[in-house]
Design a protein around this motif. Structure first.
Motif, PDB file in Angstrom:
ATOM      1  N   ALA A   1      -3.175  -1.679  -4.089  1.00 45.20           N
ATOM      2  CA  ALA A   1      -1.920  -0.977  -3.780  1.00 45.20           C
ATOM      3  C   ALA A   1      -2.077   0.527  -3.992  1.00 45.20           C
ATOM      4  N   ARG A   2      -2.707   0.905  -5.093  1.00 41.88           N
ATOM      5  CA  ARG A   2      -2.922   2.337  -5.361  1.00 41.88           C
ATOM      6  C   ARG A   2      -3.822   2.964  -4.315  1.00 41.88           C
TER       7      ARG A   2
ATOM      8  N   ARG B   1      -2.030   3.105  -1.011  1.00 42.08           N
ATOM      9  CA  ARG B   1      -0.732   3.771  -1.128  1.00 42.08           C
ATOM     10  C   ARG B   1       0.405   2.932  -0.546  1.00 42.08           C
ATOM     11  N   VAL B   2       0.446   1.679  -0.966  1.00 41.76           N
ATOM     12  CA  VAL B   2       1.508   0.761  -0.578  1.00 41.76           C
ATOM     13  C   VAL B   2       2.016   0.071  -1.836  1.00 41.76           C
ATOM     14  N   SER B   3       3.085  -0.702  -1.686  1.00 44.23           N
ATOM     15  CA  SER B   3       3.622  -1.418  -2.845  1.00 44.23           C
ATOM     16  C   SER B   3       2.769  -2.647  -3.142  1.00 44.23           C
ATOM     17  N   GLU B   4       2.841  -3.087  -4.379  1.00 40.97           N
ATOM     18  CA  GLU B   4       2.130  -4.301  -4.764  1.00 40.97           C
ATOM     19  C   GLU B   4       2.699  -5.505  -4.015  1.00 40.97           C
ATOM     20  N   LYS B   5       3.994  -5.454  -3.752  1.00 42.03           N
ATOM     21  CA  LYS B   5       4.629  -6.541  -2.997  1.00 42.03           C
ATOM     22  C   LYS B   5       3.972  -6.691  -1.622  1.00 42.03           C
ATOM     23  N   SER B   6       3.711  -5.569  -0.945  1.00 41.93           N
ATOM     24  CA  SER B   6       3.051  -5.617   0.364  1.00 41.93           C
ATOM     25  C   SER B   6       1.666  -6.245   0.246  1.00 41.93           C
TER      26      SER B   6
END
Length: 87
Positions: free
Chosen positions: A17-18, A21-26
Motif C-alpha cells: 500500500a505504501r 500509494r493506495v489504501s490497504e483496503k484496495s
C-alpha cells in the motif's frame, strides 16, 4: 500489475500500500481478486460507469448537431451596450 509481482514475492499488505500509494483496503481487495482469478482478473477493463442513456436516434441527432460546428443557437452576438443605451 506491480501489486501482483509484490504478492508473488510475499510482500506484506502495508508495504504494498505504501509503495503503490493506495489504501490497504484496495490491496486486500486486489489480493482477494488475484487469489481467485489470477493476474488476468486484475487487468483493467476500461473506465467504469453508466453507458450512454441516449437512444440511437438521439445519438445520431447529437452527432449531426456537433458536426455543424459552433453556433449561437439563434442568438445574435452583439458587441457593446444594447441599442438605445445612453453613454
Amino acid at each position: 500489475m506491480r501489486a501482483v509481482d509484490l504478492f508473488d514475492e510475499g510482500v506484506e499488505v502495508p508495504c504494498i500500500a505504501r509503495e503503490l500509494r493506495v489504501s490497504e483496503k484496495s490491496v486486500h481487495q486486489w489480493r482477494r481478486t488475484w487469489g481467485t482469478g489470477g493476474r488476468e482478473a486484475l487487468r483493467s477493463r476500461g473506465p467504469c460507469g453508466y453507458d450512454c442513456r441516449l437512444g440511437p436516434h438521439l445519438q445520431t441527432k447529437l452527432a449531426m448537431w456537433l458536426a455543424e460546428g459552433p453556433r449561437t443557437a439563434g442568438r445574435t452576438a452583439r458587441c457593446g451596450p444594447p441599442r438605445g443605451y445612453a453613454r
